[in-house]
Design a protein around this motif. Structure first.
Motif, short mmCIF file in Angstrom:
data_model
loop_
_atom_site.label_atom_id
_atom_site.label_comp_id
_atom_site.label_asym_id
_atom_site.label_seq_id
_atom_site.Cartn_x
_atom_site.Cartn_y
_atom_site.Cartn_z
N LYS A 151 0.97 -1.13 0.00
CA LYS A 151 0.06 0.03 0.04
C LYS A 151 0.91 1.15 -0.05
CE LYS A 151 -4.46 1.41 1.93
NZ LYS A 151 -5.47 1.33 3.16
N LYS A 152 0.47 2.25 -0.61
CA LYS A 152 1.15 3.51 -0.84
C LYS A 152 0.23 4.68 -1.11
CE LYS A 152 2.84 3.49 -5.43
NZ LYS A 152 4.29 3.80 -6.41
N LEU A 153 0.63 5.80 -1.31
CA LEU A 153 0.11 7.04 -1.69
C LEU A 153 -0.03 7.14 -3.17
CD1 LEU A 153 0.76 9.83 0.57
CD2 LEU A 153 -1.46 8.91 0.49
N GLY A 154 -1.16 7.37 -3.75
CA GLY A 154 -1.26 7.23 -5.22
C GLY A 154 -2.58 8.62 -5.47
N ASN A 155 -2.32 9.20 -6.81
CA ASN A 155 -3.10 10.14 -7.18
C ASN A 155 -4.48 9.70 -7.87
OD1 ASN A 155 -1.57 12.51 -6.23
ND2 ASN A 155 -0.49 12.55 -8.30
N VAL A 156 -5.64 10.02 -7.42
CA VAL A 156 -6.82 10.09 -8.30
C VAL A 156 -7.49 10.97 -8.76
CG1 VAL A 156 -7.09 7.95 -6.90
CG2 VAL A 156 -8.29 9.89 -5.71
N ASN A 157 -8.41 10.93 -9.52
CA ASN A 157 -9.10 12.18 -10.20
C ASN A 157 -10.54 12.31 -9.02
OD1 ASN A 157 -7.60 12.12 -12.54
ND2 ASN A 157 -8.92 10.18 -13.31
N PHE A 158 -10.44 13.58 -8.66
CA PHE A 158 -11.64 13.79 -7.55
C PHE A 158 -12.39 14.93 -8.23
CE2 PHE A 158 -13.06 15.77 -3.60
CZ PHE A 158 -13.95 14.52 -3.19
N CYS A 159 -13.70 14.69 -7.92
CA CYS A 159 -14.65 15.76 -8.31
C CYS A 159 -15.27 16.45 -7.03
CB CYS A 159 -16.08 15.25 -9.15
SG CYS A 159 -17.09 16.48 -9.36
N PRO A 160 -14.81 17.56 -6.60
CA PRO A 160 -15.09 18.35 -5.46
C PRO A 160 -16.72 18.54 -5.30
CG PRO A 160 -14.32 20.05 -6.87
CD PRO A 160 -14.07 18.64 -7.64
N SER A 161 -17.50 18.53 -6.43
CA SER A 161 -18.75 19.05 -6.28
C SER A 161 -19.66 17.57 -6.05
CB SER A 161 -19.21 19.47 -7.82
OG SER A 161 -20.52 19.59 -7.69
N CYS A 162 -19.14 16.75 -6.70
CA CYS A 162 -19.78 15.30 -6.64
C CYS A 162 -19.52 14.55 -5.30
CB CYS A 162 -19.87 14.53 -7.83
SG CYS A 162 -20.61 14.90 -9.36
N GLN A 163 -18.23 15.11 -4.84
CA GLN A 163 -17.53 14.56 -3.73
C GLN A 163 -17.33 12.77 -4.06
OE1 GLN A 163 -16.62 15.53 -0.37
NE2 GLN A 163 -16.18 17.14 -1.92
N THR A 164 -16.85 12.71 -5.22
CA THR A 164 -16.50 11.21 -5.33
C THR A 164 -15.08 11.24 -6.51
OG1 THR A 164 -17.46 9.18 -6.54
CG2 THR A 164 -17.56 11.19 -7.70
N VAL A 165 -14.36 9.88 -6.43
CA VAL A 165 -13.44 9.54 -7.06
C VAL A 165 -14.01 9.22 -8.43
CG1 VAL A 165 -11.64 8.01 -7.35
CG2 VAL A 165 -12.20 8.94 -5.25
N LEU A 166 -13.42 9.76 -9.58
CA LEU A 166 -13.71 9.45 -10.81
C LEU A 166 -12.81 8.45 -11.71
CD1 LEU A 166 -14.84 12.86 -12.06
CD2 LEU A 166 -16.38 11.11 -11.04
N ALA A 167 -13.35 7.55 -12.49
CA ALA A 167 -12.29 6.78 -13.43
C ALA A 167 -11.93 7.79 -14.32
CB ALA A 167 -13.05 5.58 -13.93
N ASN A 168 -10.74 7.30 -15.20
CA ASN A 168 -10.25 8.23 -16.26
C ASN A 168 -11.35 8.66 -17.36
OD1 ASN A 168 -7.70 8.52 -15.21
ND2 ASN A 168 -7.05 6.57 -15.94
N GLU A 169 -12.16 7.26 -17.64
CA GLU A 169 -13.21 7.52 -18.58
C GLU A 169 -14.46 8.50 -17.98
OE1 GLU A 169 -11.64 3.12 -18.32
OE2 GLU A 169 -12.17 4.82 -16.77
N GLN A 170 -14.27 8.86 -16.66
CA GLN A 170 -15.47 9.84 -16.48
C GLN A 170 -14.96 11.15 -16.38
OE1 GLN A 170 -16.19 7.46 -12.53
NE2 GLN A 170 -18.14 7.74 -13.00
N VAL A 171 -13.77 11.43 -17.00
CA VAL A 171 -13.09 12.75 -16.88
C VAL A 171 -13.14 13.26 -18.53
CG1 VAL A 171 -11.24 14.13 -16.65
CG2 VAL A 171 -11.84 12.43 -15.04
N TRP A 172 -13.89 14.39 -18.71
CA TRP A 172 -14.07 14.72 -20.21
C TRP A 172 -13.24 16.18 -20.14
CZ3 TRP A 172 -15.34 11.89 -24.04
CH2 TRP A 172 -15.86 10.62 -23.85
N GLU A 173 -12.33 16.04 -20.76
CA GLU A 173 -11.63 17.53 -20.82
C GLU A 173 -11.26 18.20 -19.62
OE1 GLU A 173 -13.55 19.61 -23.94
OE2 GLU A 173 -12.59 18.48 -25.57
N GLY A 174 -11.08 17.47 -18.49
CA GLY A 174 -10.87 18.04 -17.27
C GLY A 174 -11.86 18.35 -16.25
N LYS A 175 -13.08 18.02 -16.95
CA LYS A 175 -14.45 17.99 -16.14
C LYS A 175 -15.18 16.74 -15.77
CE LYS A 175 -15.32 22.93 -17.95
NZ LYS A 175 -14.00 23.08 -18.23
#
Length: 805
Positions: A151-175
């Motif tokens: 186990k170690k620290l790693g970066n994830v995509n996070f939406c501050p509005s939805c308050q959820t971690v996003l898969a790469n497929e859920q990120v469109w042009e940074g949004k």
């Protein structure tokens, strides 16, 4: 005369196959096993589309062909059922993923059976079923036990509005695709598997695999081995030491500055409390957002900011100023690079920000050497370049000094150590999702991880979860999950709330098919030894650097753990081509997905299967058009009329026998190469050749056998009509007599002024002068000669006469 009616014939044979268990394989007693496997599908809510058909139907035809060659073919099917779509559906509708997945699986089984495939449904797997994911969890425990999970620290995509971690497929042009908010990068403690420990073996085994060369090259580039040195370095005035990997050590004396990845943890430490802190950290955040938005091109985006810090004089040539640079990849090497005049990107960066450069190798041409010295262009990687520094190598060529310079840096200067680096990163298996296999780890009150004992597997996915994004893994809010953990392990113990990457589920499914849902053993060695590696694996090329690498790694690890005898899971790999619609890839968003249902209702599944296979070579794919499907339908009706309805047992004419043996050879050669289109062409040619002629019942049966892999329902109906015993799928593949293919004559094409104007049939022993005479005597050719004597007469042996007037 009744027409062939697929709407009654196809269900009839599907029922008979199922009742007779024709496609159920006796795995334990197989004498000549052949494992034929297609990549199992995700059970989406949509019906099978043309792309599914193009994958499954031709692959099934090849399996049938191998069975008729005496192999005991095992062709299983299952469902890669965990994943994001079902969870997204749950968020939108409140329908539990287990319910929607079960409904979709049921629908897809019905649709797959309608194709007429020879799948052994008794051995089906479903990765979301506890009976399956207990082995996904078992595999995690083996990795943990053998120190390949950490186990170690790693970066994830996070939406501050939805308050959820996003898969790469859920990120469109940074949004965020759900709400449109800017996505942030967030550090989380997550589980990884040490695939990097197998990087060299993954490379070493590639040459022995019968895979498309392009796929092997993609894996090689993904792993990307390079040899160089790790240079020991220190930040001036801070004292922090670090290593820098250099893959081109010949030019180390040219290094005049250092760049560091924006994500590197040292960045914040270097600038904290300094005048540069605000500017540097703003730059870091901007680049992180740009990378998350997929708007960043590592080759073209060259931006940076000075940290105010330097590397303490590593080579005796002065300190190296440290810059944060947009193009440095954190995951490659150490995320820090010493830069020189002999790297194109370093050169551009230095010129942009006015950083001094110092070339140390030059062309032999004095004029060009002056240009390099004056920094007119970047001179790099020329094997003939003349070294000027280090002094000990002055006058030698760049291409020959690599090994000596590494030894010089390591032994004489004592500033570096020989090193091998891979671009391949360890496999991040944690997902902050609900619909996946729970990671079988629990934490004591001090936060230390412990494996869930095997007796508690499957470590069940809780059901008391609301599908509302909160910023944490959904399992965090399961009361039952926490109570279960405390009941078994003690007060204040907590479960791991992340689930596993679905690529873990698909990394070993080919083994579980063999176990026929045995819940006591992961795999039995005698079965694995007899059936593995998979003889034929068919699926899309998009999986080259994910699923196909992960499955290879898992198989290698399982061999090292002592559970299997083979290192590689798939000996032969074939990628089916892509079916496009008006040149564009089919997708729901484009609204250009073609559903096969209406065509099957009208023409039957055999016609649809043949029509798809007739489009071109299986590995090429093609552009969808339904204009020719009626022609395939007419072919089926003619086959039924000639060989089924009107067939009379008679003695074969000589030309019928020759044509049959020619067809057997052509179809066999085509099937071996998976060129189903030319196999169908050969069958059509034979049909044209025998129509209206007398032929024997035996000839009709051999034709039916040839047709069987391509049109299984029609062939069974024909076989029955011809009085054949049993099922046609169980007959031996026909063989041909090479002697019958030797003809007494040959056809020679005749060109006049480069255009085909006729053809002549001559004896196979005819001389060149006889052939030229016959060509010039042809009635149609004489029209284009116009009474003139040809200026030039060319004969290409056995093929062509070319006349020039």
């Amino acid at each position: 005369m009744r027409d062939y009616d697929p709407s009654t014939v196809e269900p009839k044979w599907q029922k008979r196959w199922e009742e007779a268990r024709v496609y159920n394989t006796d795995l334990k007693n197989a004498k000549n096993p052949y494992y034929s496997l297609v990549m199992f599908p995700y059970p989406s809510g949509d019906k099978l589309h043309v792309g599914h058909w193009y994958n499954f139907a031709p692959a099934d035809s090849y399996s049938r062909y191998m069975r008729m060659h005496g192999h005991q073919v095992f062709a299983p099917m299952g469902f890669d059922a965990f994943g994001l779509p079902a969870e997204n559906f749950a968020v939108k509708t409140g329908t539990p993923p287990a319910k929607s997945t079960a409904e979709n699986v049921k629908t897809m089984i019905t649709q797959l059976k309608r194709i007429g495939t020879m799948y052994d449904w008794e051995k089906m797997v479903n990765t979301s079923d506890p009976s399956y994911y207990q082995w996904t969890q078992w595999l995690f425990l083996q990795m943990f036990k053998n120190k390949l999970a950490y186990k170690k620290l790693g970066n994830v995509n996070f939406c501050p509005s939805c308050q959820t971690v996003l898969a790469n497929e859920q990120v469109w042009e940074g949004k965020c695709e759900r709400c449109g908010s800017e996505v942030q990068q967030k550090a989380l403690s997550q589980w990884y598997w040490k695939i990097t420990q197998y990087a060299q073996k993954l490379l070493d085994n590639l040459p022995g695999l019968d895979w498309p060369e392009k796929t092997k090259i993609m894996q090689k580039n993904w792993i990307d081995r390079s040899e160089g040195v790790n240079i020991r370095s220190r930040i001036k005035d801070l004292g922090d030491e670090f290593e820098v990997y250099d893959s081109v050590p010949q030019t180390f004396m040219a290094q005049t500055f250092t760049v560091i990845a924006p994500e590197h943890p040292l960045v914040e430490k270097m600038v904290k409390g300094t005048a540069q802190e605000k500017e540097v950290m703003a730059f870091v955040e901007r680049i992180k957002k740009k990378k998350a938005a997929k708007r960043f091109n590592f080759m073209e985006d060259v931006e940076g900011v000075f940290t105010g810090r330097s590397v303490d004089n590593p080579f005796g040539t002065g300190d190296l100023p440290i810059w944060v640079a947009s193009f440095v990849v954190m995951e490659y090497g150490t995320g820090i690079v010493h830069c020189s005049a002999h790297d194109e990107r370093d050169f551009v960066f230095a010129k942009k920000y006015g950083i001094p450069l110092r070339p140390v190798m030059f062309p032999a041409d004095p004029e060009e050497a002056t240009k390099v010295r004056d920094l007119e262009y970047c001179y790099h990687k020329d094997p003939e370049a003349i070294m000027e520094q280090p002094a000990a190598f002055k006058g030698r060529k760049w291409g020959e000094v690599r090994g000596d310079i590494i030894t010089f840096m390591e032994k004489d200067l004592k500033i570096a150590k020989r090193a091998v680096h891979y671009r391949l990163r360890d496999w991040l298996v944690s997902r902050q999702r609900y619909w996946g296999a729970p990671i079988p780890i629990v934490y004591d009150p001090d936060g230390n991880p412990h494996p869930v004992p095997e007796e508690h597997l499957p470590w069940l996915l809780p059901t008391d979860v609301e599908f509302k994004p909160t910023g944490k893994s959904p399992l965090t809010y399961s009361k039952e999950f926490i109570e279960r953990t405390e009941k078994i392990f003690g007060k204040w113990w907590r479960p791991e709330f992340d689930t596993m990457d679905t690529f873990v589920c698909s990394s070993f499914y080919y083994l579980r098919y063999l176990m026929e849902n045995d819940q006591k053993n992961f795999i039995k060695k005698d079965l694995e030894k007899n059936w593995l590696p998979v003889n034929m694996y068919i699926g899309g090329p998009e999986h080259a650097c994910m699923h196909l690498i992960y499955a290879r790694f898992v198989m290698m690890a399982l061999k090292d753990f002592g559970f299997v005898s083979h290192e590689e899971p798939f000996q032969k790999l074939v990628h089916q081509g892509l079916i496009t619609n008006k040149g564009a890839k089919m997708s729901k968003s484009k609204g250009n997905v073609v559903s096969p249902d209406s065509f099957i209702d009208r023409h039957g599944s055999d016609v649809f299967r043949m029509y798809l296979m007739f489009m071109g070579p299986f590995t090429d794919g093609g552009d969808w058009s339904d204009t020719g499907i009626k022609g395939t339908d007419r072919f089926v009706q003619r086959v039924w009329r000639i060989f089924g309805q009107d067939a009379k047992d008679a003695k074969d004419a000589k030309d019928v026998t020759v044509e049959l043996h020619r067809a057997i050879k052509k179809v066999t050669d085509s099937m071996e190469k998976m060129h189903f289109n030319t196999a169908i062409s050969a069958l059509m040619e034979f049909l044209n050749a025998v129509e209206g002629k007398a032929f024997s019942n035996e000839t009709a049966k051999k034709f039916t056998s040839l047709l069987s892999p391509i049109a299984p329902h029609l062939s069974e109906e024909l076989w029955e009509a011809l009085g054949g015993k049993g099922f046609v799928i169980d007959q031996q593949w026909p063989t041909y007599d090479p002697k019958l293919l030797v003809t007494d004559t040959m056809i020679i094409a005749v060109q006049v002024n480069g255009k085909l104007r006729g053809q002549v049939e001559v004896g196979s022993g005819a001389s060149e002068s006889e052939i030229l005479g016959a060509a010039k005597a042809d009635t149609n050719v004489q029209k284009f000669l116009g009474g003139q004597k040809p200026k030039k007469e060319i004969y290409i042996k056995g093929k062509l006469v070319s006349l020039v007037v």
